[in-house]
Motif scaffolding. Structure first.
Motif, mmCIF file in Angstrom:
data_model
loop_
_atom_site.group_PDB
_atom_site.id
_atom_site.type_symbol
_atom_site.label_atom_id
_atom_site.label_comp_id
_atom_site.label_asym_id
_atom_site.label_seq_id
_atom_site.Cartn_x
_atom_site.Cartn_y
_atom_site.Cartn_z
ATOM 1 N N ARG A 2 5.273 2.618 2.263
ATOM 2 C CA ARG A 2 4.118 1.617 2.283
ATOM 3 C C ARG A 2 4.430 0.489 1.941
ATOM 4 O O ARG A 2 5.646 0.114 0.909
ATOM 5 N N ASP A 18 3.356 -3.894 1.126
ATOM 6 C CA ASP A 18 2.112 -5.084 0.699
ATOM 7 C C ASP A 18 2.908 -6.195 1.425
ATOM 8 O O ASP A 18 3.111 -7.158 0.854
ATOM 9 N N VAL A 23 -1.351 -4.095 4.666
ATOM 10 C CA VAL A 23 0.045 -3.276 3.996
ATOM 11 C C VAL A 23 -0.196 -2.375 5.327
ATOM 12 O O VAL A 23 -0.669 -2.449 5.994
#
Length: 207
Positions: free
Chosen positions: A32, A34, A42
């Motif tokens: 992931r 951000d 995201v």
């Protein structure tokens, strides 16, 4: 050499350096990032289509992006109606240094940066003609934002940009994410496709 299990991670680490985002966060199904930009809050990088259905249900917020390694049909089958699917991309790798190429007249090349990020710009009479960026993370050079202006295409400028980026980075292993058009150029230079990557996102305003 980048091992098969490290390719996606190598690429995303370099991408975050290139784009000056926070470092990637390891997730059970991938990574992931951000990003924090309007329309791109995201980004999830998934290792396989088997993770898509769960992410499509739990992460379907406006400004969320998924990029999934795997066959397009399998990825699309796991998405819900909120997601807009983009054109297939290709995760590619290269080992060693790209061969030198001559700069055609009347173009000029400028290399800027002192690591871990370098930019290459090709100009013609002072006007931008082509550009690219490379970022080195964990010893892997990640090529990014390679672009040639339409009026300057088919003149070998993509090869010029790639060579100068490779020389600046001086890394043994390289990775990039290519469009369908870019895959042909990079393949001709010796890059190898490791996986198809299917992008999808939930646009702002979606409900």
């Amino acid at each position: 050499m980048i091992t098969d299990m490290e390719i996606l991670g190598a690429w995303v680490r370099g991408w975050t350096v290139s784009r000056a985002t926070p470092p990637p966060v390891a997730e059970p199904d991938g990574y992931r990032v951000d990003v924090g930009l309007p329309g791109h809050r995201v980004r999830y990088l998934l290792r396989s289509p088997s993770a898509v259905a769960a992410r499509a249900r739990t992460a379907a917020s406006p400004g969320t992006w998924l990029k999934t390694c795997g066959a397009r049909g399998e990825v699309v089958a796991g998405l819900t109606s909120e997601w807009e699917v983009g054109e297939t991309e290709y995760l590619m790798t290269f080992e060693g240094a790209l061969p030198p190429v001559s700069v055609p007249s009347p173009y000029a090349v400028t290399v800027s940066g002192d690591g871990p990020v370098w930019d290459v710009a090709v100009s013609c009479a002072g006007a931008p003609a082509a550009r690219g960026r490379v970022a080195v993370a964990s010893g892997v050079a990640v090529f990014d934002q390679i672009e040639t202006q339409p009026q300057h295409r088919r003149r070998g400028l993509g090869r010029v940009v790639m060579h100068h980026l490779s020389a600046a980075a001086a890394a043994e292993s390289s990775a990039l994410l290519a469009s369908e058009a870019g895959r042909g150029l990079y393949g001709a230079l010796g890059w190898r496709v490791e996986s198809e990557v299917v992008p999808a996102h939930v646009p702002e305003g979606a409900s």
